[in-house]
Design a protein around this motif. Structure first.
Motif, PDB file in Angstrom:
ATOM      1  N   VAL A 290      49.527  50.562  34.804  1.00 53.68           N
ATOM      2  CA  VAL A 290      50.714  51.333  35.199  1.00 53.68           C
ATOM      3  C   VAL A 290      51.016  51.179  36.684  1.00 53.68           C
ATOM      4  CG1 VAL A 290      51.730  53.645  35.373  1.00 53.68           C
ATOM      5  CG2 VAL A 290      50.440  52.991  33.323  1.00 53.68           C
ATOM      6  N   ASN A 291      50.040  51.504  37.514  1.00 53.32           N
ATOM      7  CA  ASN A 291      50.235  51.411  38.965  1.00 53.32           C
ATOM      8  C   ASN A 291      49.895  50.005  39.450  1.00 53.32           C
ATOM      9  OD1 ASN A 291      50.906  54.212  39.374  1.00 53.32           O
ATOM     10  ND2 ASN A 291      48.745  54.668  38.985  1.00 53.32           N
ATOM     11  N   ASN A 292      50.845  49.095  39.281  1.00 50.98           N
ATOM     12  CA  ASN A 292      50.609  47.723  39.717  1.00 50.98           C
ATOM     13  C   ASN A 292      51.851  47.149  40.373  1.00 50.98           C
ATOM     14  OD1 ASN A 292      52.257  46.574  37.460  1.00 50.98           O
ATOM     15  ND2 ASN A 292      50.604  47.493  36.252  1.00 50.98           N
ATOM     16  N   PHE A 293      51.685  45.987  40.970  1.00 44.75           N
ATOM     17  CA  PHE A 293      52.777  45.368  41.711  1.00 44.75           C
ATOM     18  C   PHE A 293      53.521  44.359  40.834  1.00 44.75           C
ATOM     19  CE2 PHE A 293      54.708  42.348  44.663  1.00 44.75           C
ATOM     20  CZ  PHE A 293      55.343  43.220  45.528  1.00 44.75           C
ATOM     21  N   ARG A 294      54.833  44.298  41.021  1.00 44.70           N
ATOM     22  CA  ARG A 294      55.668  43.356  40.270  1.00 44.70           C
ATOM     23  C   ARG A 294      55.849  42.076  41.091  1.00 44.70           C
ATOM     24  NH1 ARG A 294      60.994  45.969  37.945  1.00 44.70           N
ATOM     25  NH2 ARG A 294      60.633  44.423  36.299  1.00 44.70           N
ATOM     26  N   ILE A 295      55.382  40.964  40.525  1.00 44.92           N
ATOM     27  CA  ILE A 295      55.449  39.673  41.211  1.00 44.92           C
ATOM     28  C   ILE A 295      56.660  38.890  40.724  1.00 44.92           C
ATOM     29  CG2 ILE A 295      54.215  37.534  41.709  1.00 44.92           C
ATOM     30  CD1 ILE A 295      51.639  38.912  41.034  1.00 44.92           C
ATOM     31  N   THR A 296      57.346  38.245  41.650  1.00 44.02           N
ATOM     32  CA  THR A 296      58.433  37.337  41.279  1.00 44.02           C
ATOM     33  C   THR A 296      57.845  35.948  41.051  1.00 44.02           C
ATOM     34  OG1 THR A 296      60.007  38.592  42.625  1.00 44.02           O
ATOM     35  CG2 THR A 296      60.650  36.373  41.970  1.00 44.02           C
ATOM     36  N   VAL A 300      58.402  29.074  33.431  1.00 46.96           N
ATOM     37  CA  VAL A 300      57.628  27.885  33.057  1.00 46.96           C
ATOM     38  C   VAL A 300      58.511  26.648  33.007  1.00 46.96           C
ATOM     39  CG1 VAL A 300      56.169  26.855  31.272  1.00 46.96           C
ATOM     40  CG2 VAL A 300      55.972  29.295  31.775  1.00 46.96           C
ATOM     41  N   ASP A 301      59.748  26.811  32.547  1.00 49.84           N
ATOM     42  CA  ASP A 301      60.668  25.672  32.461  1.00 49.84           C
ATOM     43  C   ASP A 301      61.460  25.469  33.748  1.00 49.84           C
ATOM     44  OD1 ASP A 301      62.215  27.905  32.400  1.00 49.84           O
ATOM     45  OD2 ASP A 301      63.120  27.532  30.434  1.00 49.84           O
ATOM     46  N   ASN A 302      61.049  26.199  34.834  1.00 47.01           N
ATOM     47  CA  ASN A 302      61.709  26.100  36.139  1.00 47.01           C
ATOM     48  C   ASN A 302      63.184  26.496  36.103  1.00 47.01           C
ATOM     49  OD1 ASN A 302      59.410  25.224  37.568  1.00 47.01           O
ATOM     50  ND2 ASN A 302      59.725  23.127  36.808  1.00 47.01           N
ATOM     51  N   LYS A 303      63.572  27.302  35.121  1.00 53.32           N
ATOM     52  CA  LYS A 303      64.944  27.781  35.034  1.00 53.32           C
ATOM     53  C   LYS A 303      65.016  29.218  35.537  1.00 53.32           C
ATOM     54  CE  LYS A 303      66.287  24.788  31.154  1.00 53.32           C
ATOM     55  NZ  LYS A 303      66.781  24.751  29.749  1.00 53.32           N
ATOM     56  N   GLY A 304      64.951  29.363  36.854  1.00 54.59           N
ATOM     57  CA  GLY A 304      65.048  30.684  37.451  1.00 54.59           C
ATOM     58  C   GLY A 304      63.702  31.364  37.630  1.00 54.59           C
ATOM     59  N   THR A 305      63.746  32.652  37.922  1.00 57.78           N
ATOM     60  CA  THR A 305      62.534  33.438  38.155  1.00 57.78           C
ATOM     61  C   THR A 305      62.535  34.686  37.276  1.00 57.78           C
ATOM     62  OG1 THR A 305      63.610  34.672  39.944  1.00 57.78           O
ATOM     63  CG2 THR A 305      62.397  32.682  40.555  1.00 57.78           C
ATOM     64  N   LYS A 306      61.379  35.320  37.203  1.00 61.64           N
ATOM     65  CA  LYS A 306      61.288  36.577  36.472  1.00 61.64           C
ATOM     66  C   LYS A 306      60.269  37.482  37.158  1.00 61.64           C
ATOM     67  CE  LYS A 306      57.873  34.944  33.068  1.00 61.64           C
ATOM     68  NZ  LYS A 306      57.572  34.843  31.627  1.00 61.64           N
ATOM     69  N   THR A 371      42.969  35.838  34.986  1.00 64.03           N
ATOM     70  CA  THR A 371      43.828  36.568  35.927  1.00 64.03           C
ATOM     71  C   THR A 371      45.181  35.878  36.069  1.00 64.03           C
ATOM     72  OG1 THR A 371      42.816  35.318  37.739  1.00 64.03           O
ATOM     73  CG2 THR A 371      41.907  37.497  37.261  1.00 64.03           C
ATOM     74  N   ASP A 372      45.492  34.993  35.140  1.00 66.17           N
ATOM     75  CA  ASP A 372      46.760  34.262  35.179  1.00 66.17           C
ATOM     76  C   ASP A 372      47.931  35.244  35.077  1.00 66.17           C
ATOM     77  OD1 ASP A 372      48.971  32.659  34.837  1.00 66.17           O
ATOM     78  OD2 ASP A 372      48.013  31.294  33.415  1.00 66.17           O
ATOM     79  N   PRO A 373      48.830  35.269  36.076  1.00 67.14           N
ATOM     80  CA  PRO A 373      49.938  36.232  36.039  1.00 67.14           C
ATOM     81  C   PRO A 373      50.932  35.993  34.907  1.00 67.14           C
ATOM     82  CG  PRO A 373      50.210  34.689  37.853  1.00 67.14           C
ATOM     83  CD  PRO A 373      48.846  34.462  37.308  1.00 67.14           C
ATOM     84  N   LEU A 374      50.940  34.782  34.337  1.00 65.10           N
ATOM     85  CA  LEU A 374      51.892  34.479  33.269  1.00 65.10           C
ATOM     86  C   LEU A 374      51.409  34.928  31.891  1.00 65.10           C
ATOM     87  CD1 LEU A 374      53.059  30.925  34.436  1.00 65.10           C
ATOM     88  CD2 LEU A 374      54.240  33.117  34.731  1.00 65.10           C
ATOM     89  N   GLU A 375      50.158  35.389  31.812  1.00 62.86           N
ATOM     90  CA  GLU A 375      49.650  35.887  30.533  1.00 62.86           C
ATOM     91  C   GLU A 375      50.081  37.333  30.307  1.00 62.86           C
ATOM     92  OE1 GLU A 375      45.574  35.466  29.592  1.00 62.86           O
ATOM     93  OE2 GLU A 375      45.443  33.378  30.270  1.00 62.86           O
TER      94      GLU A 375
END
Length: 495
Positions: A290-296, A300-306, A371-375
């Motif tokens: 819950v108390n965590n930071f949101r990373i930009t 994966v397909d290099n079409k923008g950010t999330k 610790t992969d942020p994309l998982e």
């Protein structure tokens, strides 16, 4: 009888005139805030009464800076308060920067701030100055730009103490020993020394291997896996002799410049020393759902950010700290990067106290984990048992020690999160082990919002100020006069 009433009326009018004249010459104000945020603390007043020489403060300001930063009204009031409480040993002057060249002002260390405003439908860039130069006992300190008074009392107090120590040759009073990996000090930890130096600490890096640690100086240690056995033994001896220290150390080594994959530290001599003193830093990793930071992150397909909620970067809320302790002065949420949990052994050291906890929606992972942020880490822990972890602990006697189980908290990782308070917290820790509690508590003074909102339309602001002055200088005195006249006439009729 008519002459008597006429005389009373004339005396009443004369009294109003005298009150108006006297009030314009006297300086007084009332601090209505519960915490007396606009009143100098007893610590500052004592400091002012014990000055060895006069303090000179010069406020270098642009003529129109008050329009863009209305809270500077309080700065003028606070400086007047300093002057009043110093018994003549605090001199304040204002210097209009429009009479100086930009080069001359910059040479003083005063830095401008550029503000974009609207003027007759045209965007205008205003280059504004508002810096303080403090001179005392032949020394000078500068606040490059000040737009409020939130840290004014703290800054002036630390500057006076620092300038006094330098003049009197008490260099060790503001010196802190530093042990850090030399290979990382100029890169990953490049903010550490400048941040401490701005807080008026003289930083003394110790070169490895270390035979002895200066016993009379506070010690800051960053990281652990690079410390050899003999250096760890020197730190151990320093602690046994009641040395004061703060440690930023982790139970894991994270591949910061690569995959962010952690690996447990093994045969770590410094962690062994800390465990001997009751601080067990585990090789697990804490995460909070819950108390965590949101990373930009890039797609994966290099079409923008999330935006991704990353549970291994934990935001520590106010409820997660030991409130009231000076080390958390002026607290804003800390960001902890891949922290380990700490177990404290009260049988070995009954003076240990936990200071910082993760939230109620946190847990720890042991052994193999990603610790992969994309998982999608959240789905994996839907049925997990949550338990807060201690990530900062310390002791106050026989000497002050702080252990923070996150060596990345004060690294360049803060560039990703904008969490500059992490560095302020590091300074707080060093000031705390330097026994500067009174100075630290000055940071807690929070001030009210500015009396006016900021206006891009200068004509609207001028109109508002004009109406306020019209009410306070004309209508209000006129109302008082009419009220007094009414009371006077009513009393006359009753007689």
């Amino acid at each position: 009888m008519k002459k008597e009433y006429r005389l009373q009326f004339l005396l009443f009018v004369l009294m109003l005139v005298l009150i108006s004249l006297v009030s314009s010459k006297l300086y007084f104000r009332f601090d209505m805030t519960k915490e007396k945020n606009y009143t100098l603390s007893a610590y500052t007043k004592e400091l002012l009464l014990n000055l060895e020489a006069s303090v000179k403060v010069t406020w270098f300001k642009s003529p129109n800076v008050d329009v863009f930063f209305p809270s500077l009204k309080y700065l003028n009031d606070m400086l007047s308060e300093y002057k009043r409480c110093s018994k003549g040993n605090f001199d304040v002057s204002v210097k209009d920067t429009s009479s100086l060249s930009s080069e001359a002002v910059n040479k003083l260390g005063i830095i401008p701030r550029e503000i974009e405003a609207q003027d007759n439908a045209v965007k205008v860039i205003h280059k504004l100055y508002s810096g303080l130069m403090i001179e005392y006992m032949g020394e000078t300190r500068v606040i490059p730009f000040v737009d409020d008074v939130d840290s004014l009392e703290y800054d002036i107090a630390r500057f006076i103490l620092s300038m006094r120590d330098v003049t009197m040759g008490n260099i060790q009073t503001g010196t802190v020993s530093l042990i850090a990996d030399p290979a990382l000090l100029e890169s990953d930890y490049s903010y550490v020394i400048p941040w401490l130096e701005y807080a008026d600490f003289n930083v003394l890096p110790l070169k490895l291997p270390i035979d002895t640690v200066p016993q009379d100086l506070p010690l800051l240690v960053i990281g652990s896996d690079y410390i050899d056995h003999s250096s760890a033994a020197a730190i151990d001896m320093f602690l046994q002799k009641e040395g004061r220290a703060v440690f930023f150390v982790s139970g894991n080594k994270v591949d910061v410049k690569g995959s962010w994959k952690p690996r447990p530290k093994v045969k770590d001599f410094l962690l062994d020393v800390l465990s001997y003193h009751g601080f067990y830093i585990n090789s697990d990793m804490a995460l909070d759902l819950v108390n965590n930071f949101r990373i930009t992150m890039s797609q994966v397909d290099n079409k923008g950010t999330k935006l991704i909620n990353y549970p291994f970067w934990i935001q520590i809320p106010l409820s997660g700290i030991k409130q009231g302790n000076p080390v958390f002065a002026a607290y804003r949420p800390l960001i902890s990067f891949w922290p380990s949990s700490i177990d404290i052994d009260l049988d070995k050291n009954p003076n240990l106290v936990p200071y910082v906890f993760t939230g109620n929606n946190s847990l720890t992972l042991i052994d193999s984990y990603s610790t992969d942020p994309l998982e999608n880490h959240f789905k994996k822990f839907e049925d997990a048992s949550f338990k807060p972890s201690v990530i900062t602990a310390g002791q106050t006697k026989p000497s002050r020690i702080l252990v923070i189980s996150d060596e990345y908290m004060i690294s360049r990782a803060i560039d990703y999160t904008g969490s500059t308070y992490n560095m302020d917290f590091m300074v707080n820790c060093v000031e705390y082990i330097s026994l500067k509690d009174n100075l630290l508590l000055l940071k807690n003074k929070k001030h009210s919002p500015p009396p006016f909102k900021q206006f891009e339309d200068s004509e609207k602001l001028i109109s508002l100020i004009f109406r306020a002055r019209l009410i306070s200088l004309i209508f209000l005195p006129l109302f008082i006069f009419i009220l007094g006249l009414y009371v006077f006439i009513k009393q006359r009729r009753l007689r």
